[in-house]
Design a protein around this motif. Sequence first.
Motif, short mmCIF file in Angstrom:
data_model
loop_
_atom_site.label_atom_id
_atom_site.label_comp_id
_atom_site.label_asym_id
_atom_site.label_seq_id
_atom_site.Cartn_x
_atom_site.Cartn_y
_atom_site.Cartn_z
N GLU A 1 0.83 -1.21 0.00
CA GLU A 1 0.00 0.00 0.00
C GLU A 1 0.86 1.26 0.00
O GLU A 1 0.46 2.30 -0.55
CB GLU A 1 -0.91 0.00 1.23
CG GLU A 1 -1.84 1.20 1.29
CD GLU A 1 -2.61 1.25 2.59
OE1 GLU A 1 -3.48 2.14 2.70
OE2 GLU A 1 -2.34 0.44 3.48
N MET B 1 1.79 1.79 -3.84
CA MET B 1 0.70 2.06 -4.77
C MET B 1 -0.61 2.21 -4.00
O MET B 1 -1.52 1.39 -4.12
CB MET B 1 0.59 0.93 -5.79
CG MET B 1 1.74 0.84 -6.78
SD MET B 1 1.81 2.27 -7.86
CE MET B 1 0.32 2.06 -8.82
N PRO B 2 -0.73 3.24 -3.18
CA PRO B 2 -1.95 3.39 -2.40
C PRO B 2 -3.12 3.91 -3.24
O PRO B 2 -2.92 4.51 -4.30
CB PRO B 2 -1.55 4.43 -1.34
CG PRO B 2 -0.55 5.28 -2.06
CD PRO B 2 0.22 4.33 -2.96
N VAL B 3 -4.35 3.68 -2.76
CA VAL B 3 -5.53 4.33 -3.33
C VAL B 3 -5.61 5.71 -2.68
O VAL B 3 -6.00 5.85 -1.53
CB VAL B 3 -6.81 3.53 -3.05
CG1 VAL B 3 -8.02 4.27 -3.60
CG2 VAL B 3 -6.71 2.15 -3.67
N GLN B 4 -5.19 6.72 -3.40
CA GLN B 4 -5.10 8.05 -2.80
C GLN B 4 -6.43 8.80 -2.82
O GLN B 4 -6.69 9.62 -1.94
CB GLN B 4 -4.03 8.88 -3.54
CG GLN B 4 -2.62 8.35 -3.35
CD GLN B 4 -1.59 9.22 -4.03
OE1 GLN B 4 -1.92 10.05 -4.87
NE2 GLN B 4 -0.33 9.03 -3.68
N SER C 1 -3.20 -2.16 -1.62
CA SER C 1 -2.82 -1.21 -2.65
C SER C 1 -3.91 -1.06 -3.70
O SER C 1 -4.95 -1.73 -3.65
CB SER C 1 -1.53 -1.67 -3.33
OG SER C 1 -1.78 -2.82 -4.13
N PHE C 2 -3.65 -0.21 -4.68
CA PHE C 2 -4.56 0.00 -5.79
C PHE C 2 -4.81 -1.31 -6.53
O PHE C 2 -5.94 -1.60 -6.93
CB PHE C 2 -3.96 1.04 -6.74
CG PHE C 2 -4.76 1.28 -7.99
CD1 PHE C 2 -5.83 2.16 -7.98
CD2 PHE C 2 -4.45 0.62 -9.17
CE1 PHE C 2 -6.57 2.39 -9.14
CE2 PHE C 2 -5.18 0.84 -10.33
CZ PHE C 2 -6.24 1.73 -10.31
N LYS D 1 -12.07 1.27 -10.81
CA LYS D 1 -10.75 1.85 -10.57
C LYS D 1 -10.38 2.76 -11.72
O LYS D 1 -10.77 2.52 -12.87
CB LYS D 1 -9.69 0.75 -10.46
CG LYS D 1 -9.84 -0.19 -9.29
CD LYS D 1 -8.73 -1.22 -9.33
CE LYS D 1 -8.87 -2.25 -8.23
NZ LYS D 1 -7.79 -3.27 -8.28
N TRP E 1 -6.78 4.39 -13.11
CA TRP E 1 -5.32 4.47 -12.99
C TRP E 1 -4.88 5.93 -12.83
O TRP E 1 -5.44 6.81 -13.44
CB TRP E 1 -4.68 3.85 -14.23
CG TRP E 1 -3.19 3.98 -14.28
CD1 TRP E 1 -2.47 4.93 -14.93
CD2 TRP E 1 -2.26 3.13 -13.64
NE1 TRP E 1 -1.14 4.74 -14.73
CE2 TRP E 1 -0.97 3.64 -13.93
CE3 TRP E 1 -2.38 2.01 -12.82
CZ2 TRP E 1 0.19 3.04 -13.44
CZ3 TRP E 1 -1.22 1.42 -12.35
CH2 TRP E 1 0.05 1.94 -12.66
N PRO E 2 -3.90 6.21 -11.94
CA PRO E 2 -3.10 5.22 -11.20
C PRO E 2 -3.49 5.03 -9.74
O PRO E 2 -2.99 4.12 -9.08
CB PRO E 2 -1.69 5.83 -11.28
CG PRO E 2 -1.97 7.31 -11.20
CD PRO E 2 -3.28 7.55 -11.92
N ASN E 3 -4.38 5.86 -9.20
CA ASN E 3 -4.57 5.81 -7.74
C ASN E 3 -5.98 6.21 -7.30
O ASN E 3 -6.18 6.65 -6.17
CB ASN E 3 -3.56 6.72 -7.05
CG ASN E 3 -3.64 8.16 -7.55
OD1 ASN E 3 -4.59 8.54 -8.21
ND2 ASN E 3 -2.63 8.95 -7.24
N LYS E 4 -6.97 6.10 -8.19
CA LYS E 4 -8.30 6.62 -7.87
C LYS E 4 -9.35 5.51 -7.91
O LYS E 4 -9.32 4.63 -8.76
CB LYS E 4 -8.68 7.73 -8.85
CG LYS E 4 -10.03 8.39 -8.55
CD LYS E 4 -10.34 9.50 -9.54
CE LYS E 4 -9.43 10.70 -9.35
NZ LYS E 4 -9.84 11.84 -10.21
#
Length: 246
Positions: A39, A42-45, A72-73, A98, A100-103
């Motif tokens: 995470e 590559m976290p889900v920000q 992670s994402f 999802k 890319w890259p983190n949403k």
Amino acid sequence: MIKLNTKSVQFWSGVVFLLLVLTGMVAAGIKTYEWLQDEQRMPVQVVDFSGDYKHVDVVKLEKLIRRSQPGSFFSLDVNEVYQLVEAQPWIYRASVRKQWPNKLKIYLVEQIPVAQWNDDMLLNPYGETFNAAGEGLVLPKLFGPGGSEKTALEGYNAMQSLLVTMGISIRELSLSERFAWQVELNNDVQLNLGRQEFIDRLQRFVDIYPLLAKQPKQVRYVDLRYDTGLAVGWVDETENNNKEES
């Protein structure tokens, strides 16, 4: 002295080389997988909510999603998030995807409450119940046996369409086990419509009520369970006095 066959040496050398390559690929795959699952890397920000809603607390919902999907994402399970979101009381429908890259993008369709049902549930416009807090909502109260939600709501809508022309609305509607209709209006008048032809009977009330409203006494109830005519009950003078004193 042992002589080695050149072809045999080449074969086993090739096997060893292939094993080394496969081992390296497996190790690299494990390292890549661990990296993708991390995470911190590559976290889900961003959890992006959209749609028309006013009862859903998206801050609490985001916290719930992050607790259920701490990875992670790449490890985030869209189907699990979808099931979690649609299980919330005020959510009617949702879509989750999802980006890319983190949403994480979530579109919400909120439940629309149109009535209270049996004092412990809410009804949406399709006659479906949902268990959500209804504090502060001014809604008609509908009562009936289990499984009669759609019938009760359809009856309410049909009756209300007649009454709205008079500036009157339904406060409570009750449907008995034998599917007999009783209605309490917002002017405190109670209607007993019986089981059959309840719309025709209500129309009879609509036609006669202007005459009843001109009488010196206030109408308490109107019994319309007759082929023709109706029975009227009047509010006692002492009841009016008690209301004024209170």
